[in-house]
Design an enzyme around this catalytic site. Sequence first.
Site, short mmCIF file in Angstrom:
data_model
loop_
_atom_site.label_atom_id
_atom_site.label_comp_id
_atom_site.label_asym_id
_atom_site.label_seq_id
_atom_site.Cartn_x
_atom_site.Cartn_y
_atom_site.Cartn_z
N GLY A 22 5.09 32.78 -14.22
CA GLY A 22 3.97 32.33 -13.40
C GLY A 22 4.32 32.01 -11.96
O GLY A 22 3.42 31.93 -11.12
N LEU A 25 10.52 34.05 -8.76
CA LEU A 25 11.04 35.37 -9.07
C LEU A 25 10.39 35.97 -10.30
O LEU A 25 10.20 37.19 -10.38
CB LEU A 25 12.56 35.30 -9.25
N ARG A 45 5.22 26.72 -19.15
CA ARG A 45 4.64 25.51 -19.72
C ARG A 45 3.31 25.12 -19.08
O ARG A 45 2.47 24.49 -19.71
CB ARG A 45 5.64 24.35 -19.60
N ARG A 72 11.90 26.15 -25.13
CA ARG A 72 12.91 25.32 -25.78
C ARG A 72 12.64 25.16 -27.27
O ARG A 72 13.52 24.72 -28.02
CB ARG A 72 12.95 23.92 -25.15
N TYR A 152 27.77 32.69 -10.80
CA TYR A 152 28.75 31.68 -11.20
C TYR A 152 28.87 31.54 -12.72
O TYR A 152 29.63 30.69 -13.19
CB TYR A 152 28.50 30.34 -10.52
N LYS A 167 24.40 29.85 -18.55
CA LYS A 167 24.33 31.23 -18.09
C LYS A 167 25.52 32.04 -18.60
O LYS A 167 25.38 33.24 -18.90
CB LYS A 167 24.27 31.27 -16.56
N PRO A 193 21.89 37.34 -10.02
CA PRO A 193 21.49 37.27 -8.61
C PRO A 193 22.32 36.24 -7.85
O PRO A 193 22.80 35.26 -8.42
CB PRO A 193 20.02 36.83 -8.68
N ARG A 204 15.37 21.99 -5.28
CA ARG A 204 16.32 21.31 -6.16
C ARG A 204 17.77 21.66 -5.85
O ARG A 204 18.68 20.97 -6.30
CB ARG A 204 16.03 21.66 -7.62
#
Length: 287
Positions: A22, A25, A45, A72, A152, A167, A193, A204
């Site tokens: 929504g 990206l 959500r 989740r 990372y 990740k 990315p 954030r």
Amino acid sequence: MSDAPLASDLLADEHIVVTGGGTGLGRAMAEQMAALGATITINGRRTEPLDETVAAIRDAGGTAAGISCNVREADAVRDFFDAAEERQGPVTGLVNNAAANFLAAAEDISPNGFDAIIKTNLYGTFYCTQQCGQRWLKREERGTVLSIATTYAETGSAFVLPSAMSKAGIVAMTKSLAAEWGHAGIRLNAVAPGPFPTKGAWSRLVPGDDMEQKMKSRVPLKRFGKPEELARLVAFLMSSANSYMNGEVVTFDGGEKLVAGGQFNDFTRMPRAQVKAMFEAMRSASD
């Protein structure tokens, strides 16, 4: 995004789910794939951004639906896929985009904060992938899963420990299931990315204009990625034009990883008390 240099019917007859579709990206990817002929179902959500994205896709002539889901929760994910297939037919592809992240010193991360990242990123990606795999194997259908990782995941990075851990797990899942399910024509790949500015993530993860400029200077191309660039790559990777790639992680960062390593390691050069105060100010500003 219909002006992208890809065939307008590249994803015709595909029904692709984009988690976290929504905003940011995820929305860019959903809109791009819809413009290339895919039927799109997005989840998240909050219903308001889902409705806005679905309306934008439909206004542009595409086909889309939005269904609220907390990735989740395994039961919620199962119910989501049941509803998605009831509304728009069998799902043929999945983009695991839903993710959470924040900057924090590792010693200060609470159990709830750790769970919020791990469960969204790792558990959510697995739950959605498993639901697709179960359905495709049962129906003896081919399918494609693409997960959004990060550079990372390989290098590690200071101050985003839960994200790096989750990740890295997504990359391991991608490679493991590419080997396990490949016999059935089920392909799994990932994209890692570099920095792509989006409103939610930037608030954030980027503490101010000075730090933004330092981050940009680390990229050999001296700019950040554009959402439409990532969206075009994802559309190609999800298509039959890419039908022999399986178990790969595509780095898409303008060369940043080659010269810089972990994205947030620069913060280790600052006094730790100053770094923590900066993170706290960011959290207070976003509350």
